[in-house]
Design a protein around this motif. Structure first.
Motif, PDB file in Angstrom:
ATOM      1  N   LYS A   1      54.605  29.702  38.875  1.00  0.00           N
ATOM      2  CA  LYS A   1      53.383  30.451  39.403  1.00  0.00           C
ATOM      3  C   LYS A   1      53.033  31.851  38.642  1.00  0.00           C
ATOM      4  O   LYS A   1      53.991  32.644  38.122  1.00  0.00           O
ATOM      5  CB  LYS A   1      53.349  31.081  40.590  1.00  0.00           C
ATOM      6  N   MET A   2      51.748  31.989  38.265  1.00  0.00           N
ATOM      7  CA  MET A   2      51.412  33.467  37.617  1.00  0.00           C
ATOM      8  C   MET A   2      50.482  33.951  38.490  1.00  0.00           C
ATOM      9  O   MET A   2      49.563  33.377  39.006  1.00  0.00           O
ATOM     10  CB  MET A   2      50.841  33.090  36.404  1.00  0.00           C
ATOM     11  N   ILE A   3      50.606  35.400  38.635  1.00  0.00           N
ATOM     12  CA  ILE A   3      49.443  36.159  39.178  1.00  0.00           C
ATOM     13  C   ILE A   3      48.936  37.084  38.427  1.00  0.00           C
ATOM     14  O   ILE A   3      49.687  37.834  37.410  1.00  0.00           O
ATOM     15  CB  ILE A   3      50.078  36.692  40.559  1.00  0.00           C
ATOM     16  N   ILE A   4      47.530  37.024  38.203  1.00  0.00           N
ATOM     17  CA  ILE A   4      46.890  37.669  37.149  1.00  0.00           C
ATOM     18  C   ILE A   4      45.425  38.190  37.537  1.00  0.00           C
ATOM     19  O   ILE A   4      44.828  37.255  38.074  1.00  0.00           O
ATOM     20  CB  ILE A   4      46.934  36.980  35.668  1.00  0.00           C
ATOM     21  N   PRO A   5      44.982  39.551  37.331  1.00  0.00           N
ATOM     22  CA  PRO A   5      43.650  39.915  37.624  1.00  0.00           C
ATOM     23  C   PRO A   5      42.916  39.594  36.296  1.00  0.00           C
ATOM     24  O   PRO A   5      43.172  39.880  35.269  1.00  0.00           O
ATOM     25  CB  PRO A   5      43.893  41.400  37.860  1.00  0.00           C
ATOM     26  N   SER A   6      41.554  39.023  36.450  1.00  0.00           N
ATOM     27  CA  SER A   6      40.922  38.831  35.518  1.00  0.00           C
ATOM     28  C   SER A   6      39.349  39.114  35.870  1.00  0.00           C
ATOM     29  O   SER A   6      39.024  38.950  37.151  1.00  0.00           O
ATOM     30  CB  SER A   6      40.889  37.432  35.150  1.00  0.00           C
ATOM     31  N   GLY A   7      38.521  39.423  35.006  1.00  0.00           N
ATOM     32  CA  GLY A   7      37.064  39.716  35.287  1.00  0.00           C
ATOM     33  C   GLY A   7      36.572  40.583  34.316  1.00  0.00           C
ATOM     34  O   GLY A   7      36.977  40.852  33.162  1.00  0.00           O
ATOM     35  N   GLU A   8      35.674  41.582  34.795  1.00  0.00           N
ATOM     36  CA  GLU A   8      35.192  42.631  34.024  1.00  0.00           C
ATOM     37  C   GLU A   8      36.143  43.764  33.987  1.00  0.00           C
ATOM     38  O   GLU A   8      37.141  43.852  34.638  1.00  0.00           O
ATOM     39  CB  GLU A   8      33.744  43.298  34.744  1.00  0.00           C
TER      40      GLU A   8
ATOM     41  N   ASP B   1      59.870  31.012  35.113  1.00  0.00           N
ATOM     42  CA  ASP B   1      59.343  30.650  36.420  1.00  0.00           C
ATOM     43  C   ASP B   1      58.228  31.196  37.091  1.00  0.00           C
ATOM     44  O   ASP B   1      57.331  30.540  37.856  1.00  0.00           O
ATOM     45  CB  ASP B   1      60.718  30.947  37.773  1.00  0.00           C
ATOM     46  N   LYS B   2      58.242  32.528  37.042  1.00  0.00           N
ATOM     47  CA  LYS B   2      57.013  33.499  37.486  1.00  0.00           C
ATOM     48  C   LYS B   2      56.288  34.351  36.455  1.00  0.00           C
ATOM     49  O   LYS B   2      57.273  34.788  35.874  1.00  0.00           O
ATOM     50  CB  LYS B   2      57.353  34.218  38.806  1.00  0.00           C
ATOM     51  N   ILE B   3      55.138  34.577  36.672  1.00  0.00           N
ATOM     52  CA  ILE B   3      54.414  35.523  35.483  1.00  0.00           C
ATOM     53  C   ILE B   3      53.824  36.306  36.360  1.00  0.00           C
ATOM     54  O   ILE B   3      53.133  35.916  37.290  1.00  0.00           O
ATOM     55  CB  ILE B   3      53.815  34.986  34.237  1.00  0.00           C
ATOM     56  N   ILE B   4      53.971  38.014  36.166  1.00  0.00           N
ATOM     57  CA  ILE B   4      53.053  38.821  37.009  1.00  0.00           C
ATOM     58  C   ILE B   4      52.441  39.521  35.830  1.00  0.00           C
ATOM     59  O   ILE B   4      53.295  40.297  35.308  1.00  0.00           O
ATOM     60  CB  ILE B   4      53.962  39.533  37.921  1.00  0.00           C
ATOM     61  N   VAL B   5      51.033  39.720  35.961  1.00  0.00           N
ATOM     62  CA  VAL B   5      50.315  40.534  35.241  1.00  0.00           C
ATOM     63  C   VAL B   5      49.753  41.801  35.886  1.00  0.00           C
ATOM     64  O   VAL B   5      49.006  41.651  36.836  1.00  0.00           O
ATOM     65  CB  VAL B   5      49.261  39.774  34.282  1.00  0.00           C
ATOM     66  N   SER B   6      50.150  42.929  35.546  1.00  0.00           N
ATOM     67  CA  SER B   6      49.515  44.215  36.195  1.00  0.00           C
ATOM     68  C   SER B   6      48.376  45.073  35.350  1.00  0.00           C
ATOM     69  O   SER B   6      48.340  46.200  35.599  1.00  0.00           O
ATOM     70  CB  SER B   6      50.839  44.954  36.111  1.00  0.00           C
ATOM     71  N   ALA B   7      47.584  44.151  34.470  1.00  0.00           N
ATOM     72  CA  ALA B   7      46.330  44.799  33.980  1.00  0.00           C
ATOM     73  C   ALA B   7      45.156  43.614  34.042  1.00  0.00           C
ATOM     74  O   ALA B   7      45.555  42.343  34.100  1.00  0.00           O
ATOM     75  CB  ALA B   7      46.779  45.270  32.639  1.00  0.00           C
ATOM     76  N   GLY B   8      44.130  44.140  34.029  1.00  0.00           N
ATOM     77  CA  GLY B   8      42.971  43.084  34.215  1.00  0.00           C
ATOM     78  C   GLY B   8      42.667  42.493  32.664  1.00  0.00           C
ATOM     79  O   GLY B   8      42.533  43.218  31.868  1.00  0.00           O
ATOM     80  N   SER B   9      42.590  41.184  32.713  1.00  0.00           N
ATOM     81  CA  SER B   9      42.150  40.506  31.686  1.00  0.00           C
ATOM     82  C   SER B   9      40.864  39.870  31.611  1.00  0.00           C
ATOM     83  O   SER B   9      40.419  39.615  32.598  1.00  0.00           O
ATOM     84  CB  SER B   9      43.216  39.444  31.476  1.00  0.00           C
ATOM     85  N   PRO B  10      39.956  39.735  30.508  1.00  0.00           N
ATOM     86  CA  PRO B  10      38.611  39.002  30.539  1.00  0.00           C
ATOM     87  C   PRO B  10      38.931  37.762  31.050  1.00  0.00           C
ATOM     88  O   PRO B  10      37.908  37.167  31.791  1.00  0.00           O
ATOM     89  CB  PRO B  10      38.155  39.250  29.138  1.00  0.00           C
TER      90      PRO B  10
END
Ligand code: SAM
Length: 217
Positions: free
Chosen positions: A172-179, A148-157
């Motif tokens: 819903k998923m919360i995820i950091p992305s970028g550099e 139902d939900k995904i939480i990512v605690s590390a930054g992905s490209p």
């Protein structure tokens, strides 16, 4: 000041910073962050900051954890996939608000330490895996094909495709992305024909290392 009193102040500060989901605030009132912090930093446990947990990793800043939990709108029937168990603190917080948490950590020593603490405080709705969470958790046990939900605690490209495919429609998923040195926090909502992405704020996380993350670090 006693940790119990420091925890009350932390929760007041989270409220002042914009956390208004009472269930999330109650989770922060109940879970003892000092249990998840290494001995040398225990005195800093209730400051609103990330702290070193060894292996070059961190226990996340309480505000960002609270914010991610709030935007996910966690429900007591939710099956949640967490990528990056780390210290296990966020796992404990989430587990108190949902049905089950499936958590994946790539560093064995951290995963075992977190598991030991979470067992000791008698969390019974958490399932652990050691491995590359950028691939999600295919063949999760107990059987769970979509979350139902995904939480990512590390930054992905970028946004890892395997995580999208393991999210329920409407999930819903919360995820950091970028550099590596600067990311944005994305709120993803899975649709019948793809997904919708909302960029929420800037953030800084340790890298998501793996096949669908930073593959060559
Ligand atoms: N929220 C955690 C807490 O409360 O302690 C902190 C998580 S820490 C910021 C990020 C974690 O993600 C680290 O423990 C790191 O080893 C883990 N990680 C990085 N890449 C991963 C991957 N591909 N699969 C699983 N875990 C990963």
């Amino acid at each position: 000041m006693r940790f119990d009193d420091q925890r009350i102040i932390l929760v007041e500060n989270l409220r002042k910073k914009g956390i208004n989901d009472e269930k999330v605030l109650a989770a922060f009132s109940n879970e003892e962050r000092d249990l998840f912090v290494p001995e040398e930093f225990k005195r800093l446990s209730y400051l609103d900051q990330a702290l070193n947990i060894g292996e070059g990793q961190t226990i996340s800043q309480p505000f960002i954890v609270a914010y991610m939990m709030q935007v996910l709108e966690l429900n007591d029937n939710d099956l949640v996939l967490e990528i990056g168990t780390g210290s296990g603190y966020q796992t404990a917080l989430i587990s108190s608000l949902v049905k089950e948490v499936y958590t994946v950590e790539r560093i064995k020593s951290l995963a075992w330490k977190a598991r030991k603490i979470l067992k000791k405080i008698e969390k019974k709705n958490i399932y652990f895996k050691i491995g590359d969470g950028s691939k999600g958790w295919i063949d999760a046990y107990p059987i769970c094909e979509e979350f139902d939900k995904i939480i990512v605690s590390a930054g992905s490209p970028g946004i890892p495709e395997p995580l999208i495919s393991q999210l329920k429609i409407g999930g819903k998923m919360i995820i950091p992305s970028g550099e590596l040195d600067k990311q944005v926090l994305n709120l993803i909502t899975k649709k019948e024909d793809g997904y919708q992405k909302e960029v929420l704020s800037e953030c800084l996380f340790v890298p998501l290392i793996g096949k669908s993350g930073w593959n060559n670090l």
